[in-house]
Design an enzyme around this catalytic site. Structure first.
Site, short mmCIF file in Angstrom:
data_model
loop_
_atom_site.label_atom_id
_atom_site.label_comp_id
_atom_site.label_asym_id
_atom_site.label_seq_id
_atom_site.Cartn_x
_atom_site.Cartn_y
_atom_site.Cartn_z
N ASP A 30 0.89 -1.10 0.14
CA ASP A 30 0.15 0.26 0.00
C ASP A 30 0.95 0.94 -0.08
O ASP A 30 1.88 1.08 0.66
CB ASP A 30 -0.67 0.26 1.47
CG ASP A 30 -2.22 0.32 0.91
OD1 ASP A 30 -3.15 -0.10 0.83
OD2 ASP A 30 -2.31 2.11 1.05
N GLY A 256 -35.89 -0.42 3.21
CA GLY A 256 -34.92 -0.13 3.96
C GLY A 256 -33.61 1.14 3.69
O GLY A 256 -35.05 1.91 2.17
N CYS A 263 -19.43 0.67 -3.22
CA CYS A 263 -19.68 -0.76 -4.65
C CYS A 263 -21.24 0.34 -5.49
O CYS A 263 -20.39 0.48 -6.29
CB CYS A 263 -19.67 -2.31 -4.78
SG CYS A 263 -18.31 -2.86 -4.11
N LYS A 266 -21.50 3.59 -6.60
CA LYS A 266 -20.60 4.17 -8.22
C LYS A 266 -20.47 3.32 -9.26
O LYS A 266 -20.66 3.63 -10.61
CB LYS A 266 -19.08 4.27 -7.56
CG LYS A 266 -18.30 2.80 -6.84
CD LYS A 266 -16.85 2.37 -6.68
CE LYS A 266 -16.08 1.64 -6.31
NZ LYS A 266 -16.04 0.83 -7.61
N LYS A 324 -24.26 -0.53 5.91
CA LYS A 324 -24.68 -1.52 6.70
C LYS A 324 -24.37 -2.33 8.04
O LYS A 324 -23.03 -1.68 8.00
CB LYS A 324 -24.91 -3.04 5.35
CG LYS A 324 -24.10 -2.84 5.06
CD LYS A 324 -23.49 -4.43 4.10
CE LYS A 324 -22.75 -5.03 3.65
NZ LYS A 324 -21.77 -6.23 3.41
P1 NAD Z 1 -9.82 0.46 -0.55
O1 NAD Z 1 -9.98 2.27 -0.73
O2 NAD Z 1 -10.60 -0.06 0.79
O3 NAD Z 1 -8.23 0.55 -0.28
C1 NAD Z 1 -7.70 0.15 -2.19
C2 NAD Z 1 -6.24 0.61 -1.16
O4 NAD Z 1 -5.54 1.46 -2.36
C3 NAD Z 1 -6.70 1.43 0.08
O5 NAD Z 1 -5.90 1.17 0.46
C4 NAD Z 1 -5.62 3.14 -0.74
O6 NAD Z 1 -4.24 3.12 0.08
C5 NAD Z 1 -4.06 1.73 -2.13
N1 NAD Z 1 -3.45 2.59 -2.89
C6 NAD Z 1 -4.14 3.57 -3.86
N2 NAD Z 1 -3.53 3.74 -4.72
C7 NAD Z 1 -2.14 2.78 -4.02
C8 NAD Z 1 -1.02 3.23 -4.94
N3 NAD Z 1 -0.59 3.48 -5.90
N4 NAD Z 1 -0.29 2.26 -4.77
C9 NAD Z 1 -0.33 0.89 -3.46
N5 NAD Z 1 -1.92 1.31 -2.89
C10 NAD Z 1 -3.04 2.03 -3.25
O7 NAD Z 1 -10.72 -0.09 -1.28
P2 NAD Z 1 -12.12 -1.21 -1.89
O8 NAD Z 1 -12.93 -1.36 -0.82
O9 NAD Z 1 -10.55 -2.37 -0.90
O10 NAD Z 1 -11.87 -1.35 -3.28
C11 NAD Z 1 -10.40 -1.90 -4.34
C12 NAD Z 1 -11.77 -2.02 -5.53
O11 NAD Z 1 -12.33 -3.33 -5.38
C13 NAD Z 1 -12.64 -1.10 -5.81
O12 NAD Z 1 -12.58 -1.23 -7.27
C14 NAD Z 1 -14.28 -1.98 -5.60
O13 NAD Z 1 -15.17 -1.34 -6.49
C15 NAD Z 1 -13.69 -3.41 -5.62
N6 NAD Z 1 -14.18 -3.71 -4.55
C16 NAD Z 1 -14.98 -3.28 -3.53
C17 NAD Z 1 -15.71 -4.26 -2.45
C18 NAD Z 1 -15.68 -4.53 -0.99
O14 NAD Z 1 -16.61 -4.78 -0.88
N7 NAD Z 1 -15.75 -3.25 -1.23
C19 NAD Z 1 -16.25 -5.86 -3.51
C20 NAD Z 1 -15.49 -6.84 -4.23
C21 NAD Z 1 -14.93 -5.55 -5.17
#
Ligand code: NAD
Length: 432
Positions: A30, A256, A263, A266, A324
């Site tokens: 990260d 609800g 997700c 967006k 949620k």
């Molecule tokens: P998040 O914001 O929790 O995590 C993203 C991480 O990426 C952050 O910690 C950020 O610091 C890091 N990051 C950003 N730029 C970076 C870089 N240049 N180098 C290294 N690290 C970097 O996001 P998330 O909720 O885990 O979602 C990530 C993706 O997965 C999104 O596309 C989302 O739509 C998808 N997704 C999310 C979920 C969910 O429930 N949260 C479920 C399925 C899919």
């Protein structure tokens, strides 16, 4: 296998630790140095049941590592998973892919031998094609393969969802990458997960179409709930009656608040923007977005009505403020629309959330965090049950409430209306 997860958020951390637990060597990267330092000390940045134990176990046994050094980690790994955020662009409905492309340009510098680059982040159709184009400007196509592997885990159930997924989708036409990824996922396949190999574009679209469909299901029952309110019918009866039809199913068919989270809002916007780009009008999803955007206003109107239009100086308690239950995620939570509206009208807000106080609410002078349910609700004029935590399912309202006229507005229909009536409580649900 040697894996590198880039982006250690909900998806990167959960999938990284689960892959490590399945016997792989995983490094989670990260750019947030504080997050990485905390993780090394066993401090978990998110609330996710079961995550802490699994991280500590795999960090101690050496299979899970944390780092900010992308170059070193990519060089040592066979498969690179992109797990960075893909939020909505400012002043647009399209996905903002800057985090993805920044990471891709960094990875490109470190490709010396064959790497599989997998997008786990939710990215619009043709993003994989674009990634391939960007890398191939500087590196031979023989040195890398770009694969789409969308993630379907849900916050609050993330570990279980990762280990026991309904399906694993791998979007690639490259046989070698497909074989390697099938092997990586084989422990999940042997537990019953279906493995589906599609084109890269199809995999990218499967994720958006799935999320848009689930958002549609929620919005559909929310609109039916509106009708129920006008015809004296309980929407819970409709959910049961419809949900027992196997073609429909009862999941995501609960009335609800507006859907929120990181997700659905967006992704519904992004899929309609992509479709517009390809001259296709996704009119159903567009009306779902509109209906959902209107949902908080509708529930607020009902709230005002319950208080006979008198909001000023009313003590309103929110039980749960995240989007949620079982998560600490505040992204696009409907509470962030409702609370500012109510304080603007003069209300005083007390809230309790099992995941603690929220920085998003600390800027409001008239919003207070209570350390437990009893102190949050006892003085209230109105209680809004905003999320469905188990903690809220058997509250002894009778003994906790000082104000015996307090109104309970259960936006999740947790309680039985007839039982609450028997208890002489001033109780209202959504949808009838
Ligand atoms: P998040 O914001 O929790 O995590 C993203 C991480 O990426 C952050 O910690 C950020 O610091 C890091 N990051 C950003 N730029 C970076 C870089 N240049 N180098 C290294 N690290 C970097 O996001 P998330 O909720 O885990 O979602 C990530 C993706 O997965 C999104 O596309 C989302 O739509 C998808 N997704 C999310 C979920 C969910 O429930 N949260 C479920 C399925 C899919």
């Amino acid at each position: 296998m040697k894996l590198c997860m880039i982006g250690t958020g909900y998806v990167g951390l959960v999938s990284g630790v689960c892959f490590a637990d399945l016997g792989n060597d995983v490094v989670c990267i990260d750019c947030d140095i504080n997050k990485i330092n905390d993780l090394k000390k066993g401090i978990i940045p998110i609330y996710e049941p079961g995550l802490e134990e699994l991280v500590i176990k795999n960090y101690k046994n050496g299979r899970l590592k944390f780092s900010t050094n992308l170059e070193d980690s990519v060089l040592k790994s066979d498969i690179i998973f992109i797990c960075v955020g893909t939020p909505t662009k400012k002043n647009s409905r399209a996905a903002d892919l800057r985090q993805v492309y920044t990471v891709i340009r960094e990875i490109r510098k470190c490709i010396r031998k064959f790497k599989i680059i997998v997008t786990k982040s939710t990215v619009p159709v043709t993003t994989g094609d674009e990634i391939e184009k960007i890398i191939s400007i500087k590196k031979s196509k023989k040195l890398f393969s770009v694969v789409s592997n969308p993630e379907f885990l849900r916050e609050g159930e993330a570990i279980r969802d990762f280990i026991y997924p309904d399906r694993v989708i791998i979007g690639t036409q490259d046989k070698k990458s497909n074989k390697i990824l099938k092997n990586l996922y084989s422990p999940l396949i042997s537990k019953g997960a279906k493995y589906i190999n599609t084109s890269r574009r199809a995999a990218e679209l499967i994720k958006y179409a799935s999320n848009a469909f689930l958002a549609t299901k929620i919005t559909f029952i929310n609109e039916i709930a509106n009708l129920c309110e006008n015809i004296d019918v309980n929407v819970e009866d409709i959910t049961i009656g419809m949900g027992l039809d196997k073609r429909i199913g009862s999941r995501f068919l609960r009335a609800g608040p507006a859907y929120g989270g990181s997700c659905f809002p967006k992704d519904t916007k992004a899929i309609t923007t992509t479709a517009d780009k390809f001259k296709t009008n996704l009119s159903i999803i567009k009306s779902v977005i509109k209906s959902n955007e209107n949902r908080s206003s509708l529930l607020l109107k009902r709230t005002i009505k319950l208080l006979n239009g008198k909001i000023k100086n009313k003590k309103i308690c929110f039980l749960g403020v995240t989007f949620k239950a079982n998560t600490d995620d505040m992204r696009d939570s409907s509470s962030l629309k409702m609370i500012p509206f109510l304080i603007k009208k003069g209300a005083i807000i007390n809230y309790y959330d099992p995941t603690g106080s929220k920085s998003e609410l600390s800027k409001y002078k008239k919003v207070f965090y209570s350390k437990d349910i009893k102190s949050a609700i006892s003085e209230s004029d109105l209680i809004i049950i905003h999320t469905e935590w188990n903690d809220f399912k058997s509250i002894n309202f009778k003994s906790y409430l000082k104000n015996k006229k307090c109104i309970i507005f259960d936006m999740r229909n947790i309680y039985s209306r007839s039982k609450m009536k028997q208890l002489n409580l001033n109780y209202y649900g959504v949808g009838g």
